[in-house]
Design a protein around this motif. Structure first.
Motif, short mmCIF file in Angstrom:
data_model
loop_
_atom_site.label_atom_id
_atom_site.label_comp_id
_atom_site.label_asym_id
_atom_site.label_seq_id
_atom_site.Cartn_x
_atom_site.Cartn_y
_atom_site.Cartn_z
N LEU A 8 0.88 -1.17 -0.05
CA LEU A 8 -0.02 0.06 -0.04
C LEU A 8 0.98 1.19 0.04
CD1 LEU A 8 -2.93 1.01 0.13
CD2 LEU A 8 -2.68 1.15 2.74
N LYS A 9 1.96 1.18 0.79
CA LYS A 9 2.92 2.36 0.86
C LYS A 9 3.43 2.71 -0.34
CE LYS A 9 6.94 3.66 3.38
NZ LYS A 9 6.65 4.97 4.10
N PRO B 138 -5.27 5.86 12.85
CA PRO B 138 -6.31 4.79 12.90
C PRO B 138 -6.87 4.22 11.68
CG PRO B 138 -7.32 6.39 14.28
CD PRO B 138 -5.84 6.91 13.81
N LEU B 139 -7.02 5.31 10.92
CA LEU B 139 -7.67 4.78 9.70
C LEU B 139 -7.04 3.99 8.65
CD1 LEU B 139 -9.80 5.58 7.23
CD2 LEU B 139 -8.37 7.37 6.47
N LEU B 140 -5.74 3.82 9.11
CA LEU B 140 -4.61 3.12 8.18
C LEU B 140 -5.36 1.49 8.25
CD1 LEU B 140 -2.27 2.43 6.45
CD2 LEU B 140 -1.01 2.83 8.42
N ILE C 266 -7.31 -3.31 5.12
CA ILE C 266 -8.39 -4.30 5.06
C ILE C 266 -8.90 -4.11 3.46
CG2 ILE C 266 -10.47 -5.20 5.72
CD1 ILE C 266 -9.52 -4.28 8.56
N SER C 267 -9.02 -2.83 3.46
CA SER C 267 -10.00 -2.46 1.99
C SER C 267 -9.01 -2.91 0.97
CB SER C 267 -10.38 -1.08 2.03
OG SER C 267 -10.91 -0.67 0.66
N TYR C 268 -7.73 -2.43 0.89
CA TYR C 268 -6.80 -2.83 -0.11
C TYR C 268 -6.65 -4.11 -0.35
CZ TYR C 268 -2.26 -2.58 -2.54
OH TYR C 268 -1.38 -2.63 -3.18
N PHE C 269 -6.40 -5.01 0.84
CA PHE C 269 -6.28 -6.38 0.60
C PHE C 269 -7.43 -7.08 0.03
CE2 PHE C 269 -7.35 -10.52 2.63
CZ PHE C 269 -6.22 -11.07 2.20
#
Length: 863
Positions: free
Chosen positions: A349-350, A361-363, A368-371
């Motif tokens: 993601l980074k 905390p949004l990370l 989860i969304s990215y995965f």
């Protein structure tokens, strides 16, 4: 030596010549340059990558490449290199050394594959050295085989790679004479695809018909053995899922003769291990030969525990190229990263420039969304996979230890889409286990992590309400999940992210209006700040410079938390929003923040921006807030101000409000709230207590039920201001009733209040007890308030409470303590480079003289 062995040798010597012990893709360009400098032959970086196994090799290496690399290490050509190595081998190589060379060639390729498959650069992964004594014990004692078993994503393959390097391959390896043969799934698949059996392959590579034959040979010829023979097999879970391979594997275990020098290590997923266990427990000899290890957990069937916090921080420090401490990472994220797989997702993601601070905390949710986007929503058979995951999440119930569902309950869905189900298992999104505690062992299915399960629960809710968040949407969350429960927290955060993604900001007001707990409301407010800043920075976001409207202002104005996050959010959005009216309102909020922060420089800068829109301020607000802010600024810089005009404007506003017909609470606007706050603080600062009381009564006339609002901090702010006014007017019984009413509101878990309000309550109580001569209680309240202001950096309240404390102590025999608190106040002002504005003094009239002396002393200090 066969061609593969020779290539391995050539790789080894190229590394030695280049001064490298290990290699990663970045080194290939350097080696290409070295070869060109040495030989004047250009071997491309891509060819070097193929040569070292970093890229797919679709054909044999050209003679030009092999000649160039041979010349680089000092030979005339490839043929000369091959002849030299053949001569060395035939002259001195013992059986053991021959086996070692062949095994090393295979193991080095397997190690490179493992390092390449690591989602995080291998040198950034924690080596998990806690496991080393356990593995060493297995090597030295009379056990035949051991397993490194874990759920997908727990890092078992990387752990095995670290162990091979540490014990056998590193410069200071403990057991350099041992033979290590590491075989992974790619190697086995290649053998099978080429039409050979594992037995054929073993005979071809090692000149023994089977492992049993090799063991028998060294038993008869113990003098030829120079160490142990360790075979490590990893990544064969998919093969073991097929009955014929499973049987072959079991037969293989049974065929091994008892000995003390061949050691087998299997890296397995726990669901593979579940199926193997009955076969092993059914044999006394296999049970005796199996080393479970110190870290084996009977419940999870795993011996790879989650990463420790220190191991997580080690990897993060390498990813970030700086020291990362525990305080730099949000607690939820640190817990999530204890499963190594999430570190891999973060690294990817980074790398795609979706950068979020580790403290944000949004990370957690973005990961989860990215995965799931990569593994499910954009994957093959995505429709079938989403259907299955929704059905599984719908059927799951809370067991004694884990969220799970009996496989038989979802069998009909699995049978509809068996391939999609197998892919979900293989990618590790869902996991099959056996529940052994029941009379008849049953198969169960669960998600890889509770976080993924919670996400699909949330998806179910959005489906139920047809992607339209509103009051009923949030009521459903409120009624379906118990309070003080992390799952409800996560569902709320997913909802906030969902609403801001879709620019459904008005829907978020329901979180504050419905009876969610105060902790949930404060957490939700912070999360709104995190998500709004992130979405604003994204290209093509629905929440953007053009779309931010008054609904966002309503939330920001009704939830004044005065936290650094709140200040940063207001500033960031005010600098980026294109709607001028919204920008003006945000600048007014900024000025409010700067006044409480006693921040003259920031206040002056924002006032300059407001001054340009003076005319529009008159049209947007019931009273021009710039006039009020200018009054406070002059107060801050000790500049005299002409207050008569301002008083006239406040009086006119008061009359206008008083003449208004009664309205419902929901009709009050953000511009009214912002204006009324500033007016009340100004009147109080001017010591116009009667006018202050009159103004509050006018507001009550327009909004008769305003004190019963529980979703905005404006209601308790108004109540506390009325209470402070009663103290100044000596209406102590009325002030006491206000105090009791405020206590009742604050004690309700569903009333929305912030730390800023809690600090205000302490100031109110301290002033009340000072005014009623109860100085001991006043000191208790002041000290309790100072604890809140210390934690939250409320500078104006810190000054107010220290002044109140001095006022209390002056009426006691503690003259030395008075001096100490005065010093504390002056040190605080010096440390933060602050003045002591009139509006910070909320103490009684008897304290006026002391305040003037302190302020005068402070002014002289500044000069």
């Amino acid at each position: 030596m066969n061609a593969n062995d020779l290539l391995i040798e050539l790789r080894k010597f190229v590394l030695i010549k280049s001064g490298l012990r290990n290699i990663d893709p970045a080194h290939c360009k350097i080696i290409s340059e070295y070869v060109f400098q040495e030989t004047k032959n250009y071997v491309s970086e891509t060819t070097i990558k193929r040569f070292f196994g970093f890229a797919n090799t679709l054909h044999k290496f050209s003679l030009f490449t092999l000649n160039s690399l041979s010349q680089y290490i000092g030979y005339n050509d490839w043929d000369a290199f091959c002849k030299d190595k053949e001569n060395q081998t035939t002259s001195v190589q013992s059986v053991w050394q021959d086996l070692k060379l062949k095994a090393q060639a295979i193991t080095e390729v397997s190690l490179i594959a493992k390092k390449n498959n690591s989602g995080v650069p291998f040198n950034a992964t924690a080596n998990r050295s806690f496991f080393y004594p356990d593995f060493d014990y297995f090597l030295k004692n009379n056990y035949q085989f051991t397993t490194v078993s874990a759920q997908p994503g727990q890092g078992k393959s990387i752990l095995l790679a670290h162990m091979v390097e540490y014990f056998f391959f590193s410069e200071n390896a403990l057991y350099k004479n041992d033979i290590v043969l590491m075989v992974n799934s790619t190697s086995i698949n290649t053998i099978i695809q080429n039409g050979a059996t594992l037995k054929d392959w073993f005979l071809k590579e090692f000149k023994f018909g089977s492992l049993s034959e090799l063991i028998g040979f060294f038993k008869k010829n113990p003098e030829k053995r120079e160490g142990r023979f360790i075979i490590i097999v990893d990544g064969i879970d998919e093969l073991l899922g097929k009955s014929n391979y499973f049987k072959t594997f079991i037969d293989f275990l049974y065929s091994i003769e008892e000995n003390n020098f061949v050691k087998l290590v299997f890296g397995l997923r726990t669901n593979s291990w579940i199926n193997l266990q009955p076969a092993i427990y059914g044999s006394a000899s296999l049970t005796k030969a199996w080393y479970t290890g110190l870290f084996y957990d009977e419940d999870t069937l795993s011996n790879v525990p989650p990463l420790s916090a220190e191991e997580v921080l080690y990897t993060l420090s390498h990813i970030e190229n700086k020291i990362v401490n525990r305080s730099d990472v949000s607690p939820n994220l640190l817990a999530q990263f204890k499963t190594p797989f999430w570190l891999q997702v973060y690294f990817k993601l980074k790398d795609e420039n979706h950068h979020l601070e580790l403290s944000n905390p949004l990370l957690c949710y973005e990961l989860i969304s990215y995965f799931l986007e990569k593994r499910v929503f954009l994957a093959k058979k995505s429709t079938e996979k989403i259907f299955l995951l929704k059905k599984i999440s719908d059927c799951i119930s809370e067991g004694n230890k884990k969220l799970r569902v009996a496989k038989e309950k979802i069998l009909s869905y699995i049978n509809c889409y068996p391939d999609a189900y197998e892919e979900l298992l293989h990618s590790g999104i869902i996991i099959e286990e056996k529940r052994l505690s029941t009379t008849i062992p049953t198969e169960i299915v669960r998600f890889l992590s509770d976080d993924i399960y919670t996400y699909f629960l949330f998806i179910q809710i959005t489906d139920k309400f047809e992607y339209k968040p509103g009051k009923s949407f949030f009521e459903y969350i409120l009624n379906s999940f118990p309070a003080q429960n992390s799952r409800r927290d996560h569902i709320l955060n997913w909802s906030i992210r969902f609403c801001i993604n879709r620019n459904e900001i008005a829907a978020l007001k329901n979180i504050f209006k419905l009876p969610f707990t105060n902790r949930e409301k404060n957490s939700a407010f912070d999360f709104i700040c995190y998500v709004s800043k992130f979405e604003l920075a994204k290209p093509n976001s629905n929440f953007n410079k053009l779309s931010i409207d008054v609904d966002f202002i309503d939330i920001m104005a009704s939830g004044r938390t005065m936290s650094p996050l709140y200040k940063e959010t207001i500033k960031t959005i005010s600098e980026n929003v294109l709607n001028e009216d919204i920008q003006i309102m945000l600048h007014v909020i900024e000025c409010n923040v700067n006044l409480i922060d006693v921040d003259k420089i920031s206040l002056a800068n924002t006032m300059q921006l407001l001054k340009r829109n003076y005319k529009r301020l008159n049209e947007l607000f019931p009273i021009n807030p710039y006039d009020l802010i200018l009054y406070f600024y002059n107060n801050l810089v000790n500049k005299p101000t002409e207050s008569k005009t301002l008083e006239d404007k406040i009086t006119k506003l008061c009359q206008d409000i008083d003449r208004s017909s009664p309205r419902k609470n929901e009709e009050i606007t953000a511009t009214e709230i912002l204006s009324y706050r500033l007016v009340l603080i100004a009147l109080f600062s001017q010591k116009s207590y009667a006018e202050c009381h009159r103004f509050i009564m006018a507001i009550l006339s327009k909004y008769p039920n305003i004190f019963y609002v529980r979703h905005s901090v404006f209601s308790p702010f108004l109540l506390l201001h009325l209470g402070q006014t009663y103290i100044k007017l000596n209406y102590f019984k009325k002030a006491q009733r206000i105090m009791q009413f405020v206590d009742k509101i604050i004690s309700s878990d569903y009333s929305y209040h912030t730390n800023f309000i809690l600090a205000s309550v302490r100031i109110f109580k301290a002033n009340f007890y000072n005014a009623t001569n109860n100085y001991e209680q006043a000191l208790i309240e002041a000290n309790a308030g100072l604890e809140i202001t210390h934690r939250n950096d409320f500078k104006m309240f810190e000054i107010s409470l220290l002044l109140s404390k001095i006022d209390s102590l002056k009426h006691t025999e503690e003259s030395e303590e008075v001096s100490n608190v005065i010093k504390e106040l002056l040190n605080f002002l010096t440390l933060h480079k602050l003045s002591m504005p009139d509006y910070s003094n909320l103490s009684g009239t008897e304290f006026e003289h002391t305040f003037k002396i302190l302020k005068s002393y402070r002014r002289h200090q500044n000069l």
